[in-house]
Design an enzyme around this catalytic site. Structure first.
Site, PDB file in Angstrom:
ATOM      1  CG  ASN A 131     -11.889  -0.935   2.271  1.00  0.00           C
ATOM      2  OD1 ASN A 131     -11.372  -1.480   3.386  1.00  0.00           O
ATOM      3  ND2 ASN A 131     -11.645  -2.045   1.242  1.00  0.00           N
TER       4      ASN A 131
ATOM      5  CB  THR B 293      -8.390  -9.279   5.317  1.00  0.00           C
ATOM      6  OG1 THR B 293      -7.220  -8.674   5.717  1.00  0.00           O
ATOM      7  CG2 THR B 293      -9.847  -8.809   6.206  1.00  0.00           C
TER       8      THR B 293
ATOM      9  CE1 TYR C 296      -1.958  -1.467   5.528  1.00  0.00           C
ATOM     10  CE2 TYR C 296      -1.072  -1.666   7.627  1.00  0.00           C
ATOM     11  CZ  TYR C 296      -2.480  -1.667   6.704  1.00  0.00           C
ATOM     12  OH  TYR C 296      -3.709  -1.479   7.064  1.00  0.00           O
TER      13      TYR C 296
ATOM     14  CE  LYS D 199      -3.938   1.433   5.311  1.00  0.00           C
ATOM     15  NZ  LYS D 199      -4.904   1.672   4.404  1.00  0.00           N
TER      16      LYS D 199
ATOM     17  CG  ASP E  18      -5.731   0.031 -10.649  1.00  0.00           C
ATOM     18  OD1 ASP E  18      -5.424   0.527  -9.736  1.00  0.00           O
ATOM     19  OD2 ASP E  18      -5.382  -0.806 -11.581  1.00  0.00           O
ATOM     20  CB  VAL E  19      -7.351   3.392  -5.883  1.00  0.00           C
ATOM     21  CG1 VAL E  19      -8.526   3.059  -5.512  1.00  0.00           C
ATOM     22  CG2 VAL E  19      -5.986   2.600  -5.319  1.00  0.00           C
TER      23      VAL E  19
END
Length: 239
Positions: free
Chosen positions: A81, A194, A159, A163, A58-59
């Protein structure tokens, strides 16, 4: 095909990550299928087969990251990812909590995982790091005509800004680790089918196509680029 290289893909139990893991396994690498949920990771590794094996990770959990890193002695490829997009509005409609949640995975998680696995990566003669970013993070494309979204759009600000921050980290890691032979690059996978935002995106492409771009960066030769931003098709993306 078989070799002695090992790769870790975070968020690899589904979507683009699963396809990246599958393609790296097809190249003969041992692939660690990173997943928050142990059961999903085990099922994904079994689906991939070969030398794929699950790794609970779990990052956003420092203890989970530390345990995973302690279990891996050698690593050649790290593909960051794992990513989320819980808020779809412009900044005027985005809460601090939504922004923080997005950054926890998309930025802080990448930093935590990368730093935790650096000792293992430093044991590789050709260490490679691929950060899965987004074309919507391009500040140039956000202010000029582009193929990613309508001109003037400020949706998904959490988001997209996360990024963009990830892209900055990519540059800084590339600069910091260049003398050690690392190749650190960011990938814009394009619009893919996705469940990133929870609903289907119109005209979304095949995730496997994006995965091919990630694998190219993961297997770059020694004279390959570092600290750069590429589209899934290999073309450069403006910052």
């Amino acid at each position: 095909m078989k070799n002695d290289r090992t790769a870790l893909v975070t968020g690899a139990n589904k979507g683009i990550g699963l396809h990246i893991a599958r393609l790296l396994a097809a190249e003969g690498l041992t692939v660690l299928v990173g997943s928050r949920d142990p059961g999903r990771g085990e099922r994904a590794a079994a689906e991939i087969g070969g030398r794929a094996r699950p790794l609970t990770l779990d990052v956003t959990d420092p203890r989970s990251v530390a345990r995973a890193a302690e279990s891996v002695g050698h690593l050649d490829v790290l593909v960051n990812n794992a990513g989320i997009s819980p808020a779809l509005g412009p900044p005027t409609e985005t809460s601090v909590e939504e922004l923080r949640l997005t950054y926890e995975t998309n930025v802080f998680g990448v930093l935590a995982v990368t730093n935790a696995f650096l000792p293992a990566l430093r044991r590789s003669p050709r260490p490679r790091i691929v950060n899965v970013s987004s074309g919507t993070a391009s500040l140039h494309w956000s202010t000029h005509p582009n193929p990613q979204f309508p001109p003037g759009s400020a949706r998904s600000a959490a988001y997209r800004s996360s990024k963009a921050a990830l892209n900055a980290l990519t540059v800084f890691y590339g600069l910091t680790l260049a003398d050690e032979g690392f190749k650190v690059n960011a990938l814009a996978p394009g619009r893919r089918a996705t469940d990133l935002i929870g609903t289907p995106m119109p005209d979304a492409g095949d995730p496997a196509e994006a995965a091919e771009g990630a694998v190219r960066l993961a297997l770059l030769p020694d004279d390959g680029p570092t600290g750069a931003f590429f589209s899934w098709d290999g073309s450069a993306v403006p910052w």
